[in-house]
Design an enzyme around this catalytic site. Structure first.
Site, PDB file in Angstrom:
ATOM      1  N   GLY A 211      44.322  34.918  33.005  1.00  0.00           N
ATOM      2  CA  GLY A 211      44.967  34.962  31.693  1.00  0.00           C
ATOM      3  C   GLY A 211      45.810  33.717  31.450  1.00  0.00           C
TER       4      GLY A 211
ATOM      5  N   THR B 214      41.123  40.213  28.544  1.00  0.00           N
ATOM      6  CA  THR B 214      41.824  39.218  27.712  1.00  0.00           C
ATOM      7  C   THR B 214      41.923  37.862  28.425  1.00  0.00           C
ATOM      8  OG1 THR B 214      44.009  40.000  28.443  1.00  0.00           O
ATOM      9  CG2 THR B 214      43.171  40.916  26.386  1.00  0.00           C
TER      10      THR B 214
ATOM     11  N   GLY C  33      50.379  49.239  46.444  1.00  0.00           N
ATOM     12  CA  GLY C  33      49.801  49.760  47.691  1.00  0.00           C
ATOM     13  C   GLY C  33      49.274  48.628  48.559  1.00  0.00           C
TER      14      GLY C  33
ATOM     15  N   TYR D 116      52.365  49.421  25.501  1.00  0.00           N
ATOM     16  CA  TYR D 116      52.729  48.275  26.345  1.00  0.00           C
ATOM     17  C   TYR D 116      54.131  48.473  26.922  1.00  0.00           C
ATOM     18  CZ  TYR D 116      53.417  43.308  27.592  1.00  0.00           C
ATOM     19  OH  TYR D 116      53.658  42.122  28.245  1.00  0.00           O
TER      20      TYR D 116
ATOM     21  N   LYS E 144      54.978  49.057  30.918  1.00  0.00           N
ATOM     22  CA  LYS E 144      55.805  48.123  31.692  1.00  0.00           C
ATOM     23  C   LYS E 144      57.049  48.817  32.226  1.00  0.00           C
ATOM     24  CE  LYS E 144      53.489  44.190  31.447  1.00  0.00           C
ATOM     25  NZ  LYS E 144      52.952  43.538  32.660  1.00  0.00           N
TER      26      LYS E 144
END
Ligand code: UDP
Length: 313
Positions: A10, A35, A101, A144, A148
């Site tokens: 990105g 994207t 993880g 979004y 977040k």
């Protein structure tokens, strides 16, 4: 170091990968290209840089050691995350879980690319890290913002429950080469409109404010943060705040003084103000502060758009 970057193809991810490779690190870049695009990192391919097209909401397996996992995958432009609401929520939740993880398994430092959007439409100004925000969870931007916010909570949980060396960076509006032309954000919109001789589309009355950081300054802050053990969250952005209308004038003057400015409807839940308090960043990142003035940073950005644009339609 051996570093894994999610979302590495990105806009921000590709600049981060480029910087890490230049600093002598080995980088593994994962991106599902919804994207991002592979061409953003094609120039980096080689012994120290690997690109894998992969959706990190699935289990991530990487062989060998890792010193850092940097989680930058997510649609980030309002029109993208409104177009891709489920993918946005999944990469912020499932993707963050998988990336954490992996960091736990490898004993790696984990950096979460969070956002000024966690402050929503802020009631505190400028925004410092101890402000909890004013977010509409069910509005169009909620997919979004809440993804977040969840990813920050998950990151803190891995720190406290599993002892992972985590760090959260809250990224404010950033611009530079490799922003997607069509991503709908104000920087590509105004620059491509000016280059094509079309009117600049200011949303609302243009009195809402933003603070724009050049991508190299942002990456410098993030790399410094990577090299600490600080948990954050830490704001990284440029505190020079301006109205969107002022920004339109700056772009018009720099790119094409002949174009008009027109006013369009303000999108739902568009934050009225946004400006980072960067005192914490300066304190913990060795005096870090943005160095590139807007008038300077828009030059390579405009050059990029001029080359990347196919035509004006
Ligand atoms: N904006 C605008 N014209 C455009 C695109 C955006 O006036 O063509 C405004 C938008 O309403 C917002 C600001 O510019 O107030 C920044 O928008 P952007 O989509 O770049 O990112 P945001 O900071 O809202 O996430």
């Amino acid at each position: 170091m051996r570093v894994l970057v999610t979302g590495g193809a990105g806009f921000l991810g590709s600049h981060l990968c480029e910087r890490l490779v230049r600093d002598g690190h080995e980088v593994i870049c994962l991106d599902n290209n919804i994207t991002g695009k592979a061409s953003n990192v094609a120039h980096l391919l080689g012994a120290r840089f690997t690109f894998l097209e992969y959706d990190i909401t699935n289990y991530i397996h990487v062989s060998g050691p890792l010193d850092a996992v940097m989680h930058f995958a997510s649609p980030a432009s309002p029109i993208d995350y409104i177009r891709l609401p489920i993918q946005t929520l999944k990469v912020g939740s499932l993707g963050t879980h998988k990336a954490l993880g992996l960091a736990k398994d490898k004993g790696a430092r984990f950096i979460l690319a969070s956002t000024s959007e966690v402050y929503g439409d802020p009631l505190v100004h400028p925004q410092s890290e101890d402000y909890w925000g004013n977010v509409n969870p069910i509005g169009p931007r909620g997919v979004y913002d809440e993804a977040k916010r969840f990813s920050e909570a998950m990151t803190m949980a891995y720190r406290s429950a599993h002892g992972v060396n985590t760090g959260i960076v809250r990224i404010f509006n950033t611009y530079g080469p490799r922003m997607r032309i069509q991503d709908g954000r104000v920087v590509p919109n105004f620059i491509t409109q000016a280059l094509c001789g079309k009117p600049l589309t200011v949303y609302g009355d243009g009195k809402q404010t933003r603070s724009f950081c050049y991508v190299d300054d942002l990456v410098e802050g993030i790399v410094r943060f990577l090299n600490t053990d600080h948990p954050g969250p830490v704001n990284i952005g440029n505190p020079r705040e301006m109205t969107v209308l002022e920004f339109a004038h700056i772009i018009r003057d720099a790119v094409n003084p002949a174009v008009d400015i027109v006013f369009k409807d303000l999108p739902v839940d568009d934050p009225k103000t946004r400006c980072p308090n960067i005192e914490l960043a300066s304190r913990i990142l060795d005096g870090w502060e943005p160095r590139v003035p807007l008038e300077q940073g828009i030059k390579p950005t405009v050059d990029y758009f001029r080359q990347a644009m196919q035509d004006c339609d």
